[in-house]
Design an enzyme around this catalytic site. Sequence first.
Site, short mmCIF file in Angstrom:
data_model
loop_
_atom_site.label_atom_id
_atom_site.label_comp_id
_atom_site.label_asym_id
_atom_site.label_seq_id
_atom_site.Cartn_x
_atom_site.Cartn_y
_atom_site.Cartn_z
N HIS A 26 50.66 -23.03 57.55
CA HIS A 26 50.38 -21.73 56.90
C HIS A 26 51.29 -20.69 57.58
CE1 HIS A 26 48.57 -18.80 54.50
NE2 HIS A 26 47.33 -18.81 54.93
N ARG A 53 49.41 -9.26 56.74
CA ARG A 53 49.93 -10.20 55.76
C ARG A 53 50.89 -9.47 54.82
NH1 ARG A 53 47.28 -14.94 54.67
NH2 ARG A 53 49.22 -15.32 53.54
N GLN A 55 50.74 -16.85 57.35
CA GLN A 55 49.63 -16.41 58.20
C GLN A 55 50.12 -16.22 59.64
OE1 GLN A 55 46.28 -15.80 57.26
NE2 GLN A 55 46.33 -14.88 59.28
N CYS A 76 41.96 -16.09 60.43
CA CYS A 76 42.84 -15.88 59.28
C CYS A 76 42.07 -15.40 58.06
CB CYS A 76 43.59 -17.16 58.96
SG CYS A 76 42.50 -18.56 58.65
N ARG A 111 51.21 -22.28 46.97
CA ARG A 111 50.08 -22.77 47.78
C ARG A 111 49.69 -24.13 47.21
NH1 ARG A 111 44.79 -19.66 49.89
NH2 ARG A 111 46.40 -19.07 51.37
N1 NVA Z 1 42.50 -23.87 56.92
C1 NVA Z 1 42.10 -23.10 55.76
C2 NVA Z 1 42.88 -21.83 55.73
C3 NVA Z 1 42.53 -20.89 54.60
C4 NVA Z 1 43.35 -19.65 54.61
C5 NVA Z 1 42.31 -23.92 54.51
O1 NVA Z 1 43.32 -24.64 54.43
O2 NVA Z 1 41.46 -23.88 53.62
N1 CP Z 2 44.20 -16.22 55.15
C1 CP Z 2 44.49 -16.56 53.86
O1 CP Z 2 45.47 -17.22 53.57
O2 CP Z 2 43.59 -16.09 52.96
P1 CP Z 2 43.53 -16.52 51.41
O3 CP Z 2 43.10 -17.96 51.39
O4 CP Z 2 42.51 -15.60 50.81
O5 CP Z 2 44.88 -16.34 50.81
#
Ligand code: NVA
Ligand code: CP
Length: 307
Positions: free
Chosen positions: A136, A294, A139, A266, A109
Amino acid sequence: MAAPIRKIAKPLAQNLTSDLDLPVEALQHVLDLAGQIKRTPSRFTKALSGRYLSLLFEKPSLRTRLTFELAIKQLGGDSVSHAGLIGEREPVKDVARNLERWTQCIVARVFSQETIDQLAQWSSVPVINALSDLYHPCQALADVQTLREHFGHLEGRKVAYVGDGNNVAHSLMLTATRLGMHVAVATPNGYEPNAGIAAQAAQLGTVTVTNSTAEALEGADAVYTDVWTSMGQEAESSERQRAFAPYQVNAALFAQAKPDAIFMHCLPAKRGQEVDDAMMESPRAAVFDQAENRLHAQKALLVMLLG
Ligand code: NVA
Ligand code: CP
């Protein structure tokens, strides 16, 4: 009796750096396998015995981190994890060539997609994007699994994404379109999806990008939203709250979709911003099904990439 798992002669995909690393055939395979794993998890408890994942997190996570840890353990393997910026202490290409010596897959990530692409370029083991500024894809896999469970075939169905044209919107556009869905994205002016990714998605299927929530929600089978301020954009939070206010998913907005539409997010959700509490708690909300999936979708992805 459960259907036998199809043996694959050659790998359908080697990485998941972005959604398009999974050709439609691989996407369908992951979804079918995710369904089988969800129904009969006990058949897969040794599927990846002795395999290890490297989990790298530059940003916080609840769902992604815990579901990858659970997924590999429930498949007979294990994981090691590292939190912090990748490429700060040593070049990304060196990180990749350490991790490939110890573990069979890298899940990362990151802030920048460039980091994911470099990890994939320099590592001989599969690299999975666990969220970047642009995508993502894990997701999106859980999202289309959830939609398929709810509606059966997705051909001709419409999902309206309302809010920020961000990583989650991009992955939904690139994945749901390829399963025959119409993806309509409604954002405030200036917060549209990345133009290049939107053009790519439009070549793959039916896409609408608009500033009008009414246009996006008309005939929608699902209404999807995500936070207005993604991780790393905190300094823009007040400005975004002003720009996005008319885009909150609440009963009045949701009523513009089909009567049997579902609500998707999400997570994590910021109640009072992109969604109100009543919508989150509504029987139409599929948000915890998405969260559950997930786990199943990532197990299927790992089995496909490492099995
Ligand atoms: N768009 C959000 C998704 C978190 C799962 C982010 O990037 O923070
Ligand atoms: N939806 C998602 O990716 O959640 P987290 O940021 O908790 O991993």
